[in-house]
Design an enzyme around this catalytic site. Sequence first.
Site, PDB file in Angstrom:
ATOM      1  CD  GLU A 105      -2.836  -1.387   2.298  1.00 10.34           C
ATOM      2  OE1 GLU A 105      -2.702  -0.639   3.283  1.00 10.34           O
ATOM      3  OE2 GLU A 105      -3.733  -2.240   2.205  1.00 10.34           O
TER       4      GLU A 105
ATOM      5  CG  ASN B  81      -0.501  -6.692  -1.906  1.00  6.41           C
ATOM      6  OD1 ASN B  81      -1.078  -7.159  -2.879  1.00  6.41           O
ATOM      7  ND2 ASN B  81      -0.966  -6.828  -0.667  1.00  6.41           N
TER       8      ASN B  81
ATOM      9  CG  HIS C  64      -9.572  -5.963   0.327  1.00  5.20           C
ATOM     10  ND1 HIS C  64      -9.802  -7.177   0.947  1.00  5.20           N
ATOM     11  CD2 HIS C  64      -8.249  -5.701   0.490  1.00  5.20           C
ATOM     12  CE1 HIS C  64      -8.670  -7.624   1.476  1.00  5.20           C
ATOM     13  NE2 HIS C  64      -7.714  -6.757   1.203  1.00  5.20           N
TER      14      HIS C  64
ATOM     15  CD  GLU D 166      -4.292  -8.091   0.934  1.00  9.35           C
ATOM     16  OE1 GLU D 166      -5.183  -7.448   1.522  1.00  9.35           O
ATOM     17  OE2 GLU D 166      -3.080  -7.868   1.092  1.00  9.35           O
TER      18      GLU D 166
ATOM     19  CG  ASP E 237     -12.412  -9.285   1.162  1.00 12.30           C
ATOM     20  OD1 ASP E 237     -12.347  -8.256   0.458  1.00 12.30           O
ATOM     21  OD2 ASP E 237     -11.921  -9.351   2.304  1.00 12.30           O
TER      22      ASP E 237
HETATM   23  C1  XIL Z   1      -5.889  -7.176   7.645  1.00 13.57           C
HETATM   24  C2  XIL Z   1      -6.205  -8.463   8.428  1.00 13.57           C
HETATM   25  O1  XIL Z   1      -7.087  -9.234   7.686  1.00 13.57           O
HETATM   26  C3  XIL Z   1      -6.780  -8.107   9.767  1.00 13.57           C
HETATM   27  O2  XIL Z   1      -6.925  -9.274  10.562  1.00 13.57           O
HETATM   28  C4  XIL Z   1      -5.881  -7.119  10.491  1.00 13.57           C
HETATM   29  O3  XIL Z   1      -6.488  -6.729  11.707  1.00 13.57           O
HETATM   30  C5  XIL Z   1      -5.632  -5.903   9.633  1.00 13.57           C
HETATM   31  O4  XIL Z   1      -5.098  -6.310   8.393  1.00 13.57           O
HETATM   32  N1  XIL Z   1      -4.631  -5.043   3.189  1.00 13.57           N
HETATM   33  C6  XIL Z   1      -3.619  -5.873   3.556  1.00 13.57           C
HETATM   34  C7  XIL Z   1      -3.846  -6.879   4.627  1.00 13.57           C
HETATM   35  O5  XIL Z   1      -2.565  -5.868   2.922  1.00 13.57           O
HETATM   36  O6  XIL Z   1      -2.679  -7.158   5.356  1.00 13.57           O
HETATM   37  C8  XIL Z   1      -4.937  -6.459   5.567  1.00 13.57           C
HETATM   38  O7  XIL Z   1      -5.208  -7.536   6.468  1.00 13.57           O
HETATM   39  C9  XIL Z   1      -6.168  -6.080   4.785  1.00 13.57           C
HETATM   40  C10 XIL Z   1      -5.888  -4.918   3.870  1.00 13.57           C
END
Ligand code: XIL
Length: 367
Positions: A178, A220, A256, A284, A286
């Site tokens: 990020e 990422n 996400h 990641e 969802d």
């Molecule tokens: C999130 C986890 O899923 C949570 O359990 C934690 O509290 C916070 O981080 N982007 C990312 C991940 O790169 O590492 C994050 O994961 C979600 C957003």
Amino acid sequence: MRGAAPVRWHALTRGREVLLTAGALCAVILVVTAILAVALPQPEREEAERGLPQLAGAHEIGLGVAVAVDPLTHDPDYQSVVTDNYTSVTAENAMKWEHVQPERYQFDWNGPDAVVDFAEHHGLDVHGHTLLWHNQQPSWLARGDWDTGELREVMREHMEALLGRYQGRITSWDVINEPFEDHGPRPRENLWYQVLGEDYIAEALSMAHEIDPAAKLYINEFGIEGGGAKTDAMYSLVTDLLDRGVPLHGIGFQGHFVHGNVPRDLAEHMRRFSDLGLEVTVSELDVRIPEPPREQALRQQEQEYQHVVQACLEVPRCMSVSVWGVSDQHSWIPEWFPGYTAALPFDEDYEPKPALDGMVEALSRRP
Ligand code: XIL
């Protein structure tokens, strides 16, 4: 001789019985197979014949899942979902700085080792997540009053510890997570940026490459999946890094998504980056649904998951699609996005949801 005839007769009868039973069994199997073939829709039939990992393998992509250490080491149902459906794992939290180096020089390998050992035991790959990120930093790091030399040293210690420990076992890493502001094209002014300057990204990638020359090194990011200013900013960053010969091998599109807002042109944006010769992943995935998750939304989520996997299949060098959690019971969504839920392919009871069928459907097309 008198005794012989009945014996032979008996043997014959038994032979016939065996034959008849075997015949009946074959007939039953044939009928059941025929019924299944008609009753099950095509994707489920394929899944029954070949699991998701095999389907993904036929397309030469990976299917990954983010895992939490506690259920991974204690809950057999959780473990089965992982091993039956996925080909790689990412530690959801265990390899993040606050967990792995909570105090300077003090490393806690319990969580990371558990993830890597589990993966190796089950023949799964591991994606390393993550080395430099503005979140989940321990306070000694975040609040330290660092000068450039010291912070460089801290960065090297951390990278040497993680990359070194898992060299050859973890073959790809999110070196940078990020690097842009949440909603914008501006670089995120995190600790590394503030102390080392904007070129901390090139510096970190070069350092990681020096430590583990074989590892695939990733940036990422989220919010780059649908085009726009942030995607363009990432593209400029990446082209600049590649022009300068900085060792960068892949871009993770976090994915996400909000239900109803999965970018139609995801493949197009991933292709822009893969056309540069880079690997790309959906890292990641969802798709969160507003509460309460109605039947129709869950069915549409099936299309959304299908669309994302299909996008990866359409893009050269798209290596994998990883979902961010094993089941809705373990998803980060309800806590981080109150009012949203049901973002993953398995529900709270580990039952597969239509979203899983969506992935199967995309992967059931001929490679
Ligand atoms: C999130 C986890 O899923 C949570 O359990 C934690 O509290 C916070 O981080 N982007 C990312 C991940 O790169 O590492 C994050 O994961 C979600 C957003």
